[in-house]
Write a protein that holds these residues in place. Structure first.
Motif, short mmCIF file in Angstrom:
data_model
loop_
_atom_site.label_atom_id
_atom_site.label_comp_id
_atom_site.label_asym_id
_atom_site.label_seq_id
_atom_site.Cartn_x
_atom_site.Cartn_y
_atom_site.Cartn_z
N ASN A 187 0.88 -1.17 0.00
CA ASN A 187 0.00 0.00 0.00
C ASN A 187 0.91 1.22 0.00
O ASN A 187 1.43 1.61 1.05
CB ASN A 187 -0.93 0.01 1.21
N HIS A 200 -5.17 -0.85 -1.79
CA HIS A 200 -5.67 0.37 -1.15
C HIS A 200 -6.88 0.01 -0.30
O HIS A 200 -7.71 -0.81 -0.71
CB HIS A 200 -6.05 1.43 -2.19
N ILE A 201 -6.95 0.66 0.84
CA ILE A 201 -8.09 0.45 1.74
C ILE A 201 -9.34 1.10 1.13
O ILE A 201 -10.40 0.48 1.05
CB ILE A 201 -7.77 1.05 3.13
N SER A 202 -9.18 2.33 0.73
CA SER A 202 -10.28 3.04 0.08
C SER A 202 -10.23 2.78 -1.43
O SER A 202 -9.31 2.13 -1.92
CB SER A 202 -10.15 4.55 0.35
N ARG A 211 -6.06 11.44 -6.75
CA ARG A 211 -5.90 10.04 -6.35
C ARG A 211 -6.23 9.07 -7.49
O ARG A 211 -6.08 7.86 -7.35
CB ARG A 211 -6.80 9.72 -5.14
N HIS A 223 0.64 8.21 -5.95
CA HIS A 223 0.17 9.17 -6.94
C HIS A 223 1.29 9.98 -7.60
O HIS A 223 1.05 10.63 -8.60
CB HIS A 223 -0.85 10.12 -6.29
#
Ligand code: DQA
Length: 145
Positions: A72, A101-103, A112, A78
């Motif tokens: 992660n 990625h968590i989100s 993003r 980015h």
């Protein structure tokens, strides 16, 4: 026994208190416990750093030890071409590197939406909370098995 490096970039050490509406309330220690519970036959080596050079060094270590990586990259995702080049070393060595990625960054701010890592990763799992890591671990276990 194969060691899976689970590498986490900047600000992920604050999980638990950092924007729980986005990242949930679990901490990195909670995540380590979840992964160890599912690791069957694999050793989990979970690390976190806010430092780009340290993260790059850990990817070099993965190449040198032949270790699969769950990464992660956090905000480095980015814009860090240096991290991308290090990630490419891992996959060019024939090792798995799963970007997680968590989100779901694509459902968030425009900056993003770009990942400079994805094109050199083996694959990407995003948007499932800590399950993103568990899915990545399952993938690593199946590919190694
Ligand atoms: C993140 C998404 C990134 O955009 C952000 O900078 C993070 C965490 C995620 O896991 O959802 O720090 O990688």
């Amino acid at each position: 026994m194969t060691t899976v490096l689970v590498l986490n970039g900047p600000n992920l050490g604050r999980l638990g208190s950092r924007e729980p509406d986005v990242y949930g309330s679990g901490t990195l220690d909670d995540l380590r416990g979840l992964l160890e519970g599912e690791a069957s036959g694999l050793t989990i080596d979970l690390r976190q750093t806010d430092d780009e050079a340290t993260l790059i060094g850990w990817l070099h270590e993965a190449v040198d030890t032949g270790s699969p990586v769950i990464l992660n990259p956090a905000a480095f995702t980015h814009y860090s071409y240096a991290l991308r080049d290090a990630a490419a070393l891992v996959t060019k060595a024939g090792l798995l590197l799963v970007e997680v990625h968590i989100s779901n960054p694509h459902a968030r701010e425009e900056f993003r939406h770009t990942s400079v890592i994805s094109a050199v990763a083996t694959g990407v799992i995003a948007g499932f909370g800590f399950d993103s890591y568990l899915l990545a671990l399952d993938l690593v276990a199946r590919r190694l098995g």
